[in-house]
Motif scaffolding. Structure first.
Motif, PDB file in Angstrom:
ATOM      1  N   GLY A 126      -1.809  63.996  53.882  1.00 16.54           N
ATOM      2  CA  GLY A 126      -1.842  64.355  55.291  1.00 16.54           C
ATOM      3  C   GLY A 126      -1.880  65.857  55.461  1.00 16.54           C
ATOM      4  N   ALA A 127      -2.138  66.265  56.692  1.00 14.48           N
ATOM      5  CA  ALA A 127      -2.236  67.696  56.996  1.00 14.48           C
ATOM      6  C   ALA A 127      -1.299  68.017  58.150  1.00 14.48           C
ATOM      7  CB  ALA A 127      -3.669  68.060  57.357  1.00 14.48           C
ATOM      8  N   GLY A 155     -10.634  62.727  56.536  1.00 12.93           N
ATOM      9  CA  GLY A 155      -9.911  61.455  56.470  1.00 12.93           C
ATOM     10  C   GLY A 155      -8.417  61.622  56.239  1.00 12.93           C
ATOM     11  N   LEU A 156      -7.909  62.846  56.388  1.00  7.84           N
ATOM     12  CA  LEU A 156      -6.474  63.071  56.155  1.00  7.84           C
ATOM     13  C   LEU A 156      -5.699  62.890  57.450  1.00  7.84           C
ATOM     14  CD1 LEU A 156      -6.874  66.206  53.901  1.00  7.84           C
ATOM     15  CD2 LEU A 156      -6.033  63.962  53.177  1.00  7.84           C
ATOM     16  N   PRO A 157      -4.664  62.050  57.447  1.00  6.41           N
ATOM     17  CA  PRO A 157      -3.903  61.842  58.676  1.00  6.41           C
ATOM     18  C   PRO A 157      -3.058  63.073  59.030  1.00  6.41           C
ATOM     19  CG  PRO A 157      -2.861  60.702  56.829  1.00  6.41           C
ATOM     20  CD  PRO A 157      -4.140  61.297  56.297  1.00  6.41           C
ATOM     21  N   ALA A 158      -2.642  63.139  60.292  1.00  9.37           N
ATOM     22  CA  ALA A 158      -1.724  64.212  60.690  1.00  9.37           C
ATOM     23  C   ALA A 158      -0.372  63.958  60.027  1.00  9.37           C
ATOM     24  CB  ALA A 158      -1.574  64.232  62.202  1.00  9.37           C
ATOM     25  N   ALA A 159       0.263  65.026  59.524  1.00 11.00           N
ATOM     26  CA  ALA A 159       1.578  64.892  58.884  1.00 11.00           C
ATOM     27  C   ALA A 159       2.526  65.873  59.557  1.00 11.00           C
ATOM     28  CB  ALA A 159       1.466  65.193  57.388  1.00 11.00           C
ATOM     29  N   ASP A 185       5.681  66.032  59.152  1.00  7.53           N
ATOM     30  CA  ASP A 185       6.718  66.497  58.216  1.00  7.53           C
ATOM     31  C   ASP A 185       6.240  66.303  56.772  1.00  7.53           C
ATOM     32  OD1 ASP A 185       8.982  67.227  56.872  1.00  7.53           O
ATOM     33  OD2 ASP A 185      10.046  65.343  57.262  1.00  7.53           O
ATOM     34  N   LEU A 186       5.779  67.390  56.192  1.00 12.33           N
ATOM     35  CA  LEU A 186       5.302  67.312  54.798  1.00 12.33           C
ATOM     36  C   LEU A 186       6.463  67.093  53.829  1.00 12.33           C
ATOM     37  CD1 LEU A 186       2.624  70.136  55.060  1.00 12.33           C
ATOM     38  CD2 LEU A 186       2.121  67.771  54.422  1.00 12.33           C
ATOM     39  N   ASN A 187       7.709  67.220  54.300  1.00  5.01           N
ATOM     40  CA  ASN A 187       8.869  66.931  53.438  1.00  5.01           C
ATOM     41  C   ASN A 187       9.408  65.514  53.627  1.00  5.01           C
ATOM     42  OD1 ASN A 187       9.013  69.249  51.932  1.00  5.01           O
ATOM     43  ND2 ASN A 187      10.342  70.336  53.375  1.00  5.01           N
ATOM     44  N   ASP A 188       8.706  64.714  54.412  1.00  2.00           N
ATOM     45  CA  ASP A 188       9.098  63.298  54.531  1.00  2.00           C
ATOM     46  C   ASP A 188       8.839  62.634  53.180  1.00  2.00           C
ATOM     47  OD1 ASP A 188       8.649  60.794  57.037  1.00  2.00           O
ATOM     48  OD2 ASP A 188       8.842  60.453  54.877  1.00  2.00           O
ATOM     49  N   PRO A 189       9.853  61.940  52.624  1.00  3.83           N
ATOM     50  CA  PRO A 189       9.658  61.341  51.297  1.00  3.83           C
ATOM     51  C   PRO A 189       8.468  60.391  51.225  1.00  3.83           C
ATOM     52  CG  PRO A 189      11.975  61.234  51.942  1.00  3.83           C
ATOM     53  CD  PRO A 189      11.227  61.765  53.131  1.00  3.83           C
ATOM     54  N   GLY A 190       8.035  59.844  52.352  1.00  4.78           N
ATOM     55  CA  GLY A 190       6.906  58.905  52.323  1.00  4.78           C
ATOM     56  C   GLY A 190       5.550  59.574  52.476  1.00  4.78           C
TER      57      GLY A 190
END
Ligand SMILES: Cc1cc2nc3c(=O)[nH]c(=O)nc-3n(C[C@H](O)[C@H](O)[C@H](O)COP(=O)(O)OP(=O)(O)OC[C@H]3O[C@@H](n4cnc5c(N)ncnc54)[C@H](O)[C@@H]3O)c2cc1C
Length: 507
Positions: free
Chosen positions: A182-183, A167-171, A173-178
């Motif tokens: 996600g993975a 259930g984890l969305p694609a991310a 940019d893991l450094n996006d402040p929001g």
């Protein structure tokens, strides 16, 4: 007279993530005379981000997983000892602390450290090759980049698919402040396959400046005081004792080194100092207390032959998992192709075979440890207290169950030849899993909080918001020690941010 003796505007102790960034920035002012002292050697530390340096260029501490004397395990506790500090030996994961971390620092009595106040310094320190926009830097000293999806190995693709099933969305940019969950690809501070330490990012461009002197192989013993004002340090270089004067002393010796220097200098819990025969200069019970660290549990496996590509990067993808309140709580990390690395406790199991592992690390630990001295001149005793709070054990158990469903599921099982140590029965049974987590929990080498910032009078508070030691003049701390609690990410970028921020106050 040694070239470092005499009097300086600024003496910074420790050329690590925070200290080198601070020294590099301060020396941009040609009118200032900055001396940066480092116990370890100068020069490039060998190894790539795929080979964190676990011994050599390292203090080679041995930490107690729990407390000393509780018959628990000890674990090799890597801390960099070189110009560049831990940034010169680490895995080069370039993840920022999260907005929720800094807002929590602010809420705990440090309003100047809210996310909107620290973001400009995360922006300033980086040159992000992939992501543009106001929340990212384009021309800072630390290069940040991510692998593109076509460079991912089969295990990374399988792990990302398993994360989608969780259930984890694609991310992207893991450094996006929001990005709270996600993975996606791991941002790394590297260039041409090399780890870019703060020695390279901040000191290399500053080496020619008359305003900066870097003195390696110089170990600081203690801070010198005139009454309650720091006036310099006492150090040893090439076996020779030195006394060095300064208008201001900044300790950047890391979350193990800094409390040890403070205690040797008479700054700490007065009762402990008295028992050690050290004359107290300031009674600050928080020195060495409040150590927080990311506890980690790893599942190890042998990949099927077609699951690993020769030479592929060790760290490619990572998943961030939020707790029920929406605050990030766990990182699930795939570590690809672990070959020659001497992973503590695993060498005998792997016997030279190339393995992979999946880590669940708890980002918001409630357990606390400490750093203390057993003898006035002895090495620091590190008691991590990992998983001493039962709520941490429960959350790590949830993390292991997520990893298990990933590794035993449709996407990764076909890529796995065998798994070590863990079984379906252990993972399903609460009691067995609780015992296994307690037995296998280990640190991430991310200590923080041992000279925490906070309002004067709080038991844990050692420095104020401007990182000045409470009750003393001319002395501040700028490194991971001042973090009230470890951020929900590996610590390097957050420590560099501290160096950037402290330098900005002197401009
Ligand atoms: C093996 C390993 C892997 C890691 N992987 C990652 C990763 O991939 N990503 C990430 O973000 N973080 C990672 N970390 C953690 C991160 O690197 C550290 O948290 C961060 O560098 C700490 O910065 P600091 O400035 O507080 O201390 P440090 O960078 O440790 O600097 C302290 C410096 O002070 C010096 N010093 C200490 N005592 C004295 C003394 N008495 N006299 C003179 N000098 C002294 C030390 O030698 C050292 O150079 C890793 C750490 C290790 C050890």
């Amino acid at each position: 007279m040694d070239t470092v003796e005499g009097h300086w505007d600024e003496v910074i102790v420790g050329a690590g993530s925070a200290g080198a960034a601070l020294a590099g920035r301060l020396s941009e002012d040609p009118a200032r005379r900055v001396l940066l002292l480092e116990a370890g050697p100068d020069g490039r530390v060998p190894g790539s981000p795929d080979n964190p340096v676990l011994s050599g260029a390292n203090w080679d501490h041995s930490a107690h997983i729990g407390r000393e004397g509780d018959a628990g395990r000890r674990y090799p506790y890597a801390v960099g000892r070189a110009v560049g500090g831990s940034s010169a030996v680490n895995g080069a994961l370039a993840l920022r602390g999260l907005a929720s971390d800094f807002d929590a620092w602010a809420a705990s009595g440090n309003p100047d450290w809210s996310w909107d106040r620290v973001l400009p310094y995360f922006v300033r320190l980086e040159a992000d090759a992939d992501v543009k926009g106001p929340a990212h830097g384009a021309d800072g000293p630390v290069p940040v980049r991510r692998l593109s999806e076509d460079a991912f190995g089969p295990l990374s693709h399988g792990f990302l698919a398993a994360c989608r099933d969780l259930g984890l969305p694609a991310a992207a940019d893991l450094n996006d402040p929001g990005c709270t969950a996600g993975a996606g690809p791991i941002p790394r501070n590297e260039a041409d396959g090399r780890r870019v330490s703060t020695a390279e990012a901040y000191l290399a461009p500053a080496r020619g400046r008359a305003s900066l002197t870097v003195a390696a192989d110089c170990r600081v013993h203690r801070v010198l005081f005139d009454g309650s004002t720091a006036v310099g340090v006492e150090a040893v270089r090439d076996g020779r004792p030195l006394r060095i004067g300064a208008d201001r002393v900044t300790l950047s010796a890391g979350a193990v080194g800094t409390p040890a220097i403070l205690l040797r200098s008479g700054v700490g819990p007065a009762g402990d100092l008295g028992r050690l025969g050290i004359r107290p200069v300031a009674d600050l019970p928080g020195v060495g207390a409040n150590l927080s660290e990311h506890p980690l549990v790893a599942l190890w496996g042998l990949p099927a032959p077609e699951a690993v590509r020769p030479g592929e990067a060790m760290h490619q993808v990572l998943a961030r998992v939020a707790g029920p309140d929406g605050v990030p709580e766990l990182n699930l990390t795939l570590v690809n192709a672990v070959g020659g690395l001497d992973v503590p406790g695993m060498a005998g199991v792997l016997r030279g075979r190339t393995a992979f592992s999946l880590h669940a690390s708890l980002l918001t630990p409630r357990s606390r440890g400490r750093v203390r001295l057993a003898a006035p001149d002895g090495p620091p005793v590190i008691e991590l207290g990992l998983a001493s709070d039962p709520r941490d054990v429960e959350r790590l158990m949830a993390g292991v169950r997520m990893l298990w469903s990933a590794v035993a599921g449709a996407h990764l099982a076909p890529l796995t030849e065998r798994l070590f140590l863990w079984t379906e029965r252990t993972v399903r049974d609460d009691d067995l899993l609780r015992r296994a987590v307690t037995r296998f929990v280990c640190p991430s080498w991310h200590p923080a909080g041992t000279a925490a910032m906070g309002p004067a009078g709080r038991p844990e508070a050692v420095v104020d918001e401007r990182l000045r030691v409470h009750g003393l003049g001319g002395l501040r701390v700028v490194d991971a020690s001042v973090m009230p609690v470890v951020p929900a990410a590996p610590v390097n970028l957050s420590a560099i941010m501290l160096g950037e921020r402290a330098a900005s106050w002197s401009r």
